[in-house]
Design an enzyme around this catalytic site. Structure first.
Site, mmCIF file in Angstrom:
data_model
loop_
_atom_site.group_PDB
_atom_site.id
_atom_site.type_symbol
_atom_site.label_atom_id
_atom_site.label_comp_id
_atom_site.label_asym_id
_atom_site.label_seq_id
_atom_site.Cartn_x
_atom_site.Cartn_y
_atom_site.Cartn_z
ATOM 1 N N SER A 180 23.490 43.867 73.125
ATOM 2 C CA SER A 180 23.970 45.209 73.444
ATOM 3 C C SER A 180 23.064 46.216 72.749
ATOM 4 O O SER A 180 22.716 46.033 71.572
ATOM 5 C CB SER A 180 25.413 45.415 72.979
ATOM 6 N N SER A 181 22.724 47.272 73.451
ATOM 7 C CA SER A 181 21.925 48.338 72.830
ATOM 8 C C SER A 181 22.735 49.078 71.769
ATOM 9 O O SER A 181 22.166 49.801 70.942
ATOM 10 C CB SER A 181 21.454 49.327 73.897
ATOM 11 N N ASP A 327 28.180 49.345 83.264
ATOM 12 C CA ASP A 327 29.470 49.995 83.486
ATOM 13 C C ASP A 327 29.616 50.517 84.916
ATOM 14 O O ASP A 327 30.717 50.904 85.332
ATOM 15 C CB ASP A 327 29.679 51.144 82.497
ATOM 16 N N ARG A 358 34.219 41.245 83.481
ATOM 17 C CA ARG A 358 34.299 42.054 84.698
ATOM 18 C C ARG A 358 33.795 41.340 85.951
ATOM 19 O O ARG A 358 34.200 41.693 87.062
ATOM 20 C CB ARG A 358 33.561 43.386 84.498
ATOM 21 N N ARG A 400 38.076 50.397 83.501
ATOM 22 C CA ARG A 400 37.215 50.556 84.676
ATOM 23 C C ARG A 400 37.699 49.725 85.865
ATOM 24 O O ARG A 400 37.480 50.108 87.024
ATOM 25 C CB ARG A 400 35.772 50.220 84.312
#
Length: 444
Positions: A180-181, A327, A358, A400
């Site tokens: 992850s950034s 996302d 997701r 989301r």
């Protein structure tokens, strides 16, 4: 007189809970104008920078999502005085001076990944915890990296809660950017705050580069040292802070959110026409890429200086790489459901450690609507339909997923019932009200 800015984190997304809120969306025609919500990516970074800024910061357009509230409570626990007056957030800080032995990140992935390195600047032991899906997400990164920087770390087998005790001492390290950034974001801010000089952060497999751009943009705005960026693979600190603002004084305006705005734009493409305001075309936010996807799908779009008009057109399947903006998968799946033909979205391997997995949650819930989704390696293929079926679906306690299902409901055959719909509070608490404002038939 300003008043203390105290938030209660709404822990609606705890996976151990049975959500109590159902939302029923019936097929609707949308029209009107709406302003996109505040960016939690921008807000949380501003909170971190305000904590590290020794002086007074005024944050305009502060966000009120659960993740934003968690960030505010974190900086208060780490020593910042936070007050609100006339809709502005006033932060007074003298750097990291913890007044609590624990910080609680709610269910914010950015919060835990950014603030852990920042909290490690303190020589006091601090326990870092969270709730919901955050408790099961891997945190091995900190076990591996922080001890290299002089930080004592204890974790729960690579999971929360974490205990850290600094002070963090910047050094030459190598991190895996594919995780992850957000980890890199925390280290960049912590290094700058610690006065790093002559050291580098090397990043293997850099991803989500636009989010790193946003971090560097916030750092520059607050007068922090912005390291030399060598193609996102190495960040070199030379010990030269920026001097763009008066020392200790900063006024920052949180921009609107392309992540939340993406759901509004897709809603307009399916059931509009609508006009969305507040989304900066020059923004560094990764999810601005939704515009490219909408154009590829054939959506009707007219862009003006500060507004986007979007309306239905004949939608067709498209190819899109969401590796740097994962996302966007949920709104893109809602869009693809109404496209003729196949849509292929790349970057599915980055969907595992979100509020839900997701890839699986989208496949499951859209499958209930009659939309077939195939998963193969890094690719997600959505088989578009002329007709989407109303169904009872679950948010999987994921904000989301809840919004994607709501948008897909707008032209479905029959109503859509979404269980655990309160999950939207994590990033966009006003989502259902905004949908009503545009004319959606929503019962909550």
């Amino acid at each position: 007189m300003p008043k203390t800015f105290t938030f209660e984190i709404n822990d609606n997304n705890n996976n151990s809970q049975q959500g109590s809120m159902k939302s029923i969306i019936k097929p609707s025609q949308l029209a009107g104008t709406i302003t996109a919500p505040t960016s939690k990516s921008s807000m949380q970074r501003a909170c971190a920078a305000a904590l590290l800024n020794k002086g007074c910061t005024i944050i305009r357009n502060p966000g009120l999502s659960n993740d934003d509230k968690a960030a505010v409570e974190i900086i208060q626990a780490l020593g910042a005085d936070v007050r609100i007056s006339k809709g502005e957030m006033i932060v007074k800080s003298n750097g990291i001076n913890p007044i609590s032995k624990e910080i609680h990140c709610g269910e914010s992935g950015l919060g835990i990944r950014m603030f852990t390195s920042i909290a490690a600047l303190s020589e006091k032991e601090i326990t870092i915890t969270g709730s919901g899906s955050l408790m099961s997400r891997p945190m091995d990164f900190f076990d591996e990296i922080l001890p290299q920087l002089g930080v004592k770390v204890e974790s729960n087998g690579g999971k929360l809660p974490l205990k850290v005790r600094g002070p963090l001492v910047p050094g030459n390290i190598t991190v895996d950017g594919n995780l992850s950034s957000q980890y890199t974001t925390g280290l960049l801010m912590a290094y700058a705050a610690a006065g790093a000089k002559g050291v580098s952060i090397h990043v293997r497999n850099p991803t989500s580069k636009p989010y790193i751009d946003l971090t560097l943009e916030v750092m520059r705005f607050f007068g922090m040292e912005v390291p030399e960026n060598r193609h996102y693979e190495e960040f070199v600190f030379h010990g030269k802070p920026e001097k763009n603002t008066a020392p200790g004084q900063c006024q920052y305006t949180v921009e609107s959110d392309w992540s939340g705005g993406a759901f509004l734009l897709v809603a307009g493409a399916i059931a509009g026409p609508i006009t969305v305001c507040g989304l900066r075309q020059e923004s560094t936010q990764a999810d601005k890429a939704i515009m490219k996807a909408l154009k590829s799908a054939g959506a009707g779009i007219k862009v003006h200086e500060d507004t986007i008009q979007i309306y239905p057109s004949e939608l067709k399947g498209f190819l899109f790489d969401a590796t740097d903006c994962p996302d966007l998968f949920p709104p893109l799946v809602a869009l693809a459901a109404y496209c003729r033909g196949e849509t292929i979205i790349r970057g599915a391997e980055r969907l595992t450690h979100k509020e839900s997995n997701r890839a699986l949650s989208l496949q499951s819930e859209f499958g209930k609507m009659g939309v077939v989704i195939d998963l193969a390696g890094n690719n997600m293929t959505i088989h578009g339909r002329c007709e989407v079926q109303g169904a009872e679906v679950s948010s999987w306690h994921d904000h989301r997923i809840a919004m994607a299902c709501a948008v897909a409901a707008l032209k479905a055959k029959g109503g859509m019932t979404i269980t655990d719909a309160e999950a939207v509070g994590k990033s966009y608490p006003g989502f259902f009200e905004d949908m009503r404002t545009l004319g959606a038939d929503v019962e909550v």
